[in-house]
Design an enzyme around this catalytic site. Structure first.
Site, PDB file in Angstrom:
ATOM      1  N   ALA A 121      29.446  49.699  40.056  1.00 41.27           N
ATOM      2  CA  ALA A 121      30.225  50.900  40.329  1.00 41.27           C
ATOM      3  C   ALA A 121      31.563  50.593  40.990  1.00 41.27           C
ATOM      4  CB  ALA A 121      29.420  51.853  41.219  1.00 41.27           C
ATOM      5  N   ASP A 137      37.483  43.208  50.369  1.00 44.16           N
ATOM      6  CA  ASP A 137      36.108  43.703  50.345  1.00 44.16           C
ATOM      7  C   ASP A 137      35.277  43.124  51.486  1.00 44.16           C
ATOM      8  OD1 ASP A 137      36.912  45.022  48.103  1.00 44.16           O
ATOM      9  OD2 ASP A 137      35.856  43.718  46.693  1.00 44.16           O
ATOM     10  N   GLU A 194      32.498  33.620  47.141  1.00 39.61           N
ATOM     11  CA  GLU A 194      32.747  34.288  45.862  1.00 39.61           C
ATOM     12  C   GLU A 194      33.817  33.565  45.052  1.00 39.61           C
ATOM     13  OE1 GLU A 194      33.191  38.833  44.155  1.00 39.61           O
ATOM     14  OE2 GLU A 194      32.452  38.420  46.169  1.00 39.61           O
ATOM     15  N   TYR A 230      41.018  40.185  35.495  1.00 42.41           N
ATOM     16  CA  TYR A 230      41.397  40.099  36.909  1.00 42.41           C
ATOM     17  C   TYR A 230      42.195  38.829  37.147  1.00 42.41           C
ATOM     18  CZ  TYR A 230      40.749  40.308  42.014  1.00 42.41           C
ATOM     19  OH  TYR A 230      40.952  40.350  43.374  1.00 42.41           O
TER      20      TYR A 230
END
Length: 394
Positions: free
Chosen positions: A118, A167, A155, A219
């Site tokens: 999402a 984030d 990440e 991205y």
């Protein structure tokens, strides 16, 4: 939490930390350009329960995925060894080890309720939950910003997703009733008032159920485009380009790269304007047009929206939202809408009907409030059971 830890590992956790997902109020694709962002944590999150081991094994299990835990010896832990969701947790351990911190064998159990796909940053919630839990378990005493960087490196370098630092910062540093103003150049942060209920407002997330399409490659392509612009313009980051510099940028850059630059520059301005309004105690409805302008820029200049996102924004505005925009990296995911309290049903009706008419997936809508960042959660006393005994395969 404890029952599923026991199911996976045959014992109880030593301790647990929970970290939230996030919405980004405004400031999209600015964080990797040394720019400004304004995220807020939400009540949906990930809990990492951990227990020490004595055999040098890392074991990772998930309540949502089920099945056997991922098991890897610490001495062979490297990018590519662990796949799937467990890789984000393994990456935190790997980065701590790479930094020379005293890591050891550990059982990690993950349990979360951030809607997957999402665009609410379930991965950063997972990383920060693991980082904070292991920091306490191993007595590492790392400051919050270091833990944020450890989570981001997990990440970037272990999973291979070139995300910015927003984030993880939101998951770690947010406070209830506030949005987090983050200057990604110097990592200065400040809490900005964002108590919408006092003004009869709420944020509704519209999960379009659109799968992320080519998000990793696209991205990375956007990041390369920004880096190319910096090289040509002679700046270290697009943060250093102002509104008055756009004419020069358009004169020397190709049309696509020029549009990428324009989005970043104008988005930084929108963040600062929104913060100025909120700091001044203005009715938050005033930031609605900025949210909508952000979406239009993401659609036209940065080209990271998809029909589901554009449709959700259009329908939300038609239903009376004060502003709406996509959140996250784009190419799928969610939209946020700023609406009057009590208008949720009307919003859902219009958004759902519009999606059906255009033969798109039925969206899911749910409210969010600005919540606290990472925090410890209680676990039952480990009476009658022992966790992390150090026997592989127990």
């Amino acid at each position: 939490m404890t029952a599923t830890f026991a199911d996976a590992f045959g014992g109880l956790p030593k301790l647990a930390w929970r970290a939230p997902g996030r919405i980004n109020v405004i400031g999209e694709h600015t964080d990797y350009n040394d720019g400004f962002v304004l995220p807020a944590a939400i009540s949906y999150g990930v809990t990492a329960s951990v227990a020490p081991r004595t055999d040098g094994l890392l074991r990772i299990a998930s309540a949502q995925i089920g099945g056997d835990p991922a098991v890897v010896p610490l001495d062979v832990l490297a990018p590519g060894i662990v796949r799937g969701g467990a890789a984000y947790a393994a990456g935190v351990v790997w980065e701590m080890k790479r930094r020379g911190l005293p890591v050891a064998g550990v059982d990690i159990h993950l349990d979360g309720n951030v809607p997957q796909g999402a665009g609410l940053s379930s991965s950063a919630a997972l990383e920060v939950a693991v980082a904070t839990a292991l920091d306490e378990l191993w007595g590492l005493a790392q400051d919050p910003l270091t833990l944020v960087r450890i989570a981001q490196a997990a990440e970037n370098d272990f999973v291979g997703m070139p995300c910015g630092i927003m984030d993880q910062s939101a998951a770690m540093l947010s406070r209830a009733g506030h949005a987090l103003f983050l200057d990604t150049r110097d990592m200065a942060t400040r809490q900005v008032p964002f108590d919408l209920t006092a003004y009869g407002l709420e944020i509704i997330v519209i999960d379009t159920r659109a799968p992320h399409r080519l998000v990793d490659g696209e991205y990375a392509r956007r990041r390369r485009s920004c880096a190319k612009a910096c090289d040509i313009l002679g700046v270290s980051a697009l943060r250093d380009i102002g509104i008055d510099d756009l004419a020069r940028a358009f004169a020397v850059l190709d049309p696509v790269t020029s549009r990428r630059v324009r989005h970043v520059v104008t988005e930084n301005e929108r963040v600062l304007t929104a913060i100025g309004l909120l700091d001044a105690g203005e009715d938050p409805r005033a930031i609605g047009p900025l949210l909508t302008a952000s979406h239009h820029s993401l659609r036209t200049d940065y080209e990271v929206t998809v029909p589901e996102l554009d449709t959700a924004v259009e329908a939300a505005l038609a239903a009376g939202a004060h502003g709406a925009r996509m959140v996250g990296g784009g190419f799928g995911g969610s939209v946020i809408a700023l609406v009057d309290t009590g208008q949720r049903d009307r919003l859902a009706q219009v958004v759902t009907a519009t999606a059906e008419r255009r033969r798109l997936a039925e969206p899911a809508l749910f409210p969010v409030v600005a919540a606290d960042g990472a925090h410890a959660v209680d676990v039952p006393a480990a009476s009658g059971a022992s966790a992390g005994t150090g026997r592989a395969g127990e």
